[in-house]
Design a protein around this motif. Structure first.
Motif, PDB file in Angstrom:
ATOM      1  N   SER A  88       0.813  -1.211   0.000  1.00  0.00           N
ATOM      2  CA  SER A  88       0.000   0.000   0.000  1.00  0.00           C
ATOM      3  C   SER A  88       0.855   1.273   0.000  1.00  0.00           C
ATOM      4  O   SER A  88       0.366   2.341   0.332  1.00  0.00           O
ATOM      5  CB  SER A  88      -0.951   0.022   1.202  1.00  0.00           C
ATOM      6  N   GLU A  92      -4.016  -0.118  -3.199  1.00  0.00           N
ATOM      7  CA  GLU A  92      -4.889  -1.208  -2.781  1.00  0.00           C
ATOM      8  C   GLU A  92      -4.553  -2.493  -3.538  1.00  0.00           C
ATOM      9  O   GLU A  92      -5.352  -3.427  -3.574  1.00  0.00           O
ATOM     10  CB  GLU A  92      -6.364  -0.813  -2.976  1.00  0.00           C
ATOM     11  N   ASN A 146      -6.712  -5.537   1.468  1.00  0.00           N
ATOM     12  CA  ASN A 146      -5.925  -4.307   1.372  1.00  0.00           C
ATOM     13  C   ASN A 146      -6.777  -3.145   0.875  1.00  0.00           C
ATOM     14  O   ASN A 146      -6.585  -2.614  -0.212  1.00  0.00           O
ATOM     15  CB  ASN A 146      -4.714  -4.519   0.445  1.00  0.00           C
TER      16      ASN A 146
END
Length: 391
Positions: free
Chosen positions: A151, A157, A296
């Protein structure tokens, strides 16, 4: 050439110009109504290419906003929101943003190069030097390559982490840009060291000591550089942004760059919008990295296959792909990419969406995204007036 596309792109940057710099979107979406480092610098590059004095002044404001809010350890803000006299500063969400630092250096130097004003670099020299020291520290093992957290960059993401190709290449561009003014042998040596490590660890049949010899030997690098590797091994997706930068910065052998060109052109033509996907192939629910991808995200999951970072098509990324093509004297192919960018930006009456599903053409993300416009401006001017950035 359709001048309406260019005019609309310029109008969007004008609309998203604030007293603090370029906003990420002209749409009133809180997280995008901020001055972002990477978005702002990319819009600034477009401003330079356009030659528009007001947009160039907004670029100056963008750089100043980022510099004023630099953390004492050297970190450049991921984004800044100004509310009256108080700046609301973010250095990242789930992780800090490594590429904010490199984009800032690039921005300072590109502005000074355009203005033919080395005193501009001098003005921000302390800021830049803090950035350079921080990048050295982020190598961790002092072997030349940055170690980037999950990230930790624009693909915030996605699943890349560790030695992420995009960040190494962006650092080379930043160092080259700064060394145009500094003319420092130590920096020249560092550029050579990083370039060598990229070739050893990201290109096929490379001679030299690998960071992760066993993992390198387990994969078959063939047509392009893999997106990242870490102690856990390599992630082998095609990263369009990174491989475009490799072409633009002339990293890797001439033969290998030809294979990147051939692979990318074939892949682009397979996509519904004739734009390169950000990463390819998409990670599917049955893949080992799906859980990593699924978790994520801070707010909502957007990385469905063929969308967002997971195989989605971004005008911004393809703008840099076009620059890579031009650097290899592929003007016709670059013109085709510009045409595809303009067609995507024009969807829904010039909504300049953030990205699109690569198979269905369905728009995703925020509308009136400024770096989607910036991509069209940079590439249009590079093709039509032979505008050149400092490389």
């Amino acid at each position: 050439m359709n001048d309406l596309n260019y005019k609309k792109a310029i109008e969007l940057l004008q609309k998203a110009s604030s007293t603090e710099g370029f906003l990420a979107s002209a749409q009133d979406v809180s997280n995008y109504k901020r001055v972002w480092a990477r978005d702002g610098i990319i819009c600034g590059l477009a401003a330079l290419a356009s030659g528009d004095a007001e947009l160039i002044e907004t670029f100056h404001k963008t750089l100043d906003t980022l510099a004023v809010n630099q953390h004492h350890n050297g970190t450049i803000p991921s984004n800044v929101m100004t509310n009256g006299d108080i700046d609301e500063v973010s250095y990242g969400g789930l992780a800090g943003r490594v590429d904010s630092v490199t984009w800032f250096i690039i921005g300072i130097c590109q502005y000074a190069f355009y203005k033919k004003d080395s005193s501009f670099v001098k003005k921000y020299e302390e800021n830049v030097k803090k950035c350079l020291l921080l990048l050295e520290a982020w190598e961790f093992n002092n072997k030349g390559l940055l170690y980037v957290p999950l990230s930790g960059n624009w693909a915030d993401e996605y699943v890349t982490d560790g030695y992420v190709l995009y960040d190494q290449l962006l650092r080379i561009w930043a160092l080259k840009s700064y060394n145009h003014f500094a003319d420092d042998l130590t920096i020249s040596s560092k550029i050579s060291e990083i370039s060598k490590q990229i070739e050893i660890n990201f290109t096929p049949n490379a001679v030299g000591e690998k960071y992760h010899e066993r993992a390198y030997n387990e994969i078959k690098i063939k047509d392009f550089m893999p997106c990242s590797f870490s102690p856990a091994g390599y992630k082998t997706q095609f990263d369009a942004f990174a491989n475009s930068l490799a072409l633009y910065l002339n990293i890797g052998s001439e033969e290998f760059q030809k294979s990147i060109l051939e692979y990318s052109i074939v892949l682009k033509n397979k996509m519904a919008l004739h734009l390169l996907p950000a990463f390819w192939p998409p990670i599917e629910k049955s893949d080992i990295d799906w859980n990593l991808l699924k978790n994520n995200c801070k707010y909502e999951f957007r990385n469905y296959p063929n969308e967002f970072h997971n195989g989605g098509s971004w005008s911004m990324v393809n703008g840099f792909y076009g620059l890579g093509l031009l650097s290899k004297e592929k003007k016709q192919e670059a013109s085709e990419v510009l045409e595809a960018i303009n067609a995507a930006n024009a969807i829904e009456n010039y909504s300049f969406y953030e990205n699109f599903n690569s198979q269905t053409k369905q728009p995703n993300g925020v509308a009136f995204c400024t770096w989607s416009a910036a991509a069209a401006i940079m590439l249009h001017q590079s093709i039509n007036i032979n505008f050149k950035f400092l490389v």
